[in-house]
Motif scaffolding. Structure first.
Motif, mmCIF file in Angstrom:
data_model
loop_
_atom_site.group_PDB
_atom_site.id
_atom_site.type_symbol
_atom_site.label_atom_id
_atom_site.label_comp_id
_atom_site.label_asym_id
_atom_site.label_seq_id
_atom_site.Cartn_x
_atom_site.Cartn_y
_atom_site.Cartn_z
ATOM 1 N N ASN A 63 -72.500 -5.141 56.546
ATOM 2 C CA ASN A 63 -71.202 -4.798 56.875
ATOM 3 C C ASN A 63 -71.334 -3.624 57.829
ATOM 4 O O ASN A 63 -72.208 -2.508 58.049
ATOM 5 C CB ASN A 63 -70.644 -3.983 55.557
ATOM 6 C CG ASN A 63 -69.982 -4.828 54.799
ATOM 7 O OD1 ASN A 63 -69.712 -6.006 54.888
ATOM 8 N ND2 ASN A 63 -69.885 -4.520 53.517
ATOM 9 N N LYS A 64 -70.479 -3.819 58.855
ATOM 10 C CA LYS A 64 -70.506 -2.864 60.072
ATOM 11 C C LYS A 64 -69.334 -2.045 59.837
ATOM 12 O O LYS A 64 -68.269 -2.412 59.496
ATOM 13 C CB LYS A 64 -70.234 -3.801 61.551
ATOM 14 C CG LYS A 64 -71.552 -4.309 61.785
ATOM 15 C CD LYS A 64 -71.270 -5.054 63.301
ATOM 16 C CE LYS A 64 -72.661 -5.534 63.679
ATOM 17 N NZ LYS A 64 -72.502 -6.039 65.105
ATOM 18 N N GLN A 65 -69.287 -0.868 60.443
ATOM 19 C CA GLN A 65 -68.110 0.022 60.434
ATOM 20 C C GLN A 65 -66.929 -0.568 61.365
ATOM 21 O O GLN A 65 -67.143 -1.214 62.278
ATOM 22 C CB GLN A 65 -68.630 1.454 61.132
ATOM 23 C CG GLN A 65 -67.684 2.475 60.922
ATOM 24 C CD GLN A 65 -68.324 3.763 61.399
ATOM 25 O OE1 GLN A 65 -69.665 3.913 61.365
ATOM 26 N NE2 GLN A 65 -67.508 4.723 61.899
ATOM 27 N N MET A 66 -65.964 -0.284 60.764
ATOM 28 C CA MET A 66 -64.622 -1.123 61.120
ATOM 29 C C MET A 66 -63.896 -0.297 62.026
ATOM 30 O O MET A 66 -63.244 -0.399 62.874
ATOM 31 C CB MET A 66 -63.822 -1.897 60.034
ATOM 32 C CG MET A 66 -64.472 -2.857 59.368
ATOM 33 S SD MET A 66 -64.451 -4.383 59.888
ATOM 34 C CE MET A 66 -62.722 -4.976 60.033
ATOM 35 N N ASP A 125 -65.203 -6.564 62.561
ATOM 36 C CA ASP A 125 -66.559 -6.821 62.047
ATOM 37 C C ASP A 125 -66.931 -8.453 62.455
ATOM 38 O O ASP A 125 -65.945 -9.583 62.399
ATOM 39 C CB ASP A 125 -66.246 -6.749 60.410
ATOM 40 C CG ASP A 125 -67.680 -7.009 59.618
ATOM 41 O OD1 ASP A 125 -68.919 -6.880 60.242
ATOM 42 O OD2 ASP A 125 -67.557 -7.399 58.331
ATOM 43 N N ASP A 126 -68.120 -8.570 62.636
ATOM 44 C CA ASP A 126 -68.540 -9.929 63.030
ATOM 45 C C ASP A 126 -68.160 -11.043 62.221
ATOM 46 O O ASP A 126 -67.961 -12.339 62.396
ATOM 47 C CB ASP A 126 -70.043 -9.985 63.090
ATOM 48 C CG ASP A 126 -70.889 -9.044 64.325
ATOM 49 O OD1 ASP A 126 -71.748 -8.745 64.289
ATOM 50 O OD2 ASP A 126 -69.864 -8.703 65.218
ATOM 51 N N ALA A 184 -65.382 -10.973 59.905
ATOM 52 C CA ALA A 184 -64.010 -10.882 59.593
ATOM 53 C C ALA A 184 -63.337 -12.010 59.577
ATOM 54 O O ALA A 184 -62.530 -12.334 58.694
ATOM 55 C CB ALA A 184 -63.204 -9.829 60.703
#
Length: 108
Positions: A2-5, A72-73, A75
């Motif tokens: 999970n990346k920061q959105m 996010d990659d 999403a």
């Protein structure tokens, strides 16, 4: 992964404008340590509308200069993305209405 959105850019905006923590703290009427904490985080802090408004006035910027949405990659591939949830909810409502009208027609 999970990346920061939503990314908080206060540090960048203050650095670009060469504004010191002390000066912003004085303008906002808060402690210099509070400004330091706001500045150090990359995550969107909890802010009141009044505090965000004060930051924008002090820095001569818009909220979009302080808050940046980074997709996010994954999403587009997740089943629980907001767009897909909205579509599923509207489809469920539509099929529910169809079922209810069919049931009412049978009962009559």
């Amino acid at each position: 992964m999970n990346k920061q959105m939503i990314v908080w850019k206060l540090n960048e905006v203050m650095a670009r404008q060469r504004i010191k923590n002390k000066d912003l703290a004085t303008f906002l009427g808060i402690d210099e340590n509070s400004v330091s904490r706001l500045r150090k985080t990359d995550e969107m802090p909890r802010l009141t509308a009044e505090r965000l408004n004060g930051l924008c006035i002090a820095l001569g910027c818009k909220p979009g200069d302080l808050i940046v949405f980074v997709p996010d990659d994954e999403a587009g591939t997740k089943d629980d993305s907001p767009k897909q949830i909205g579509l599923l909810s509207s489809e469920k409502r539509a099929s529910s209405k169809t079922r209810n009208s069919n049931t009412q027609g049978l009962a009559a």
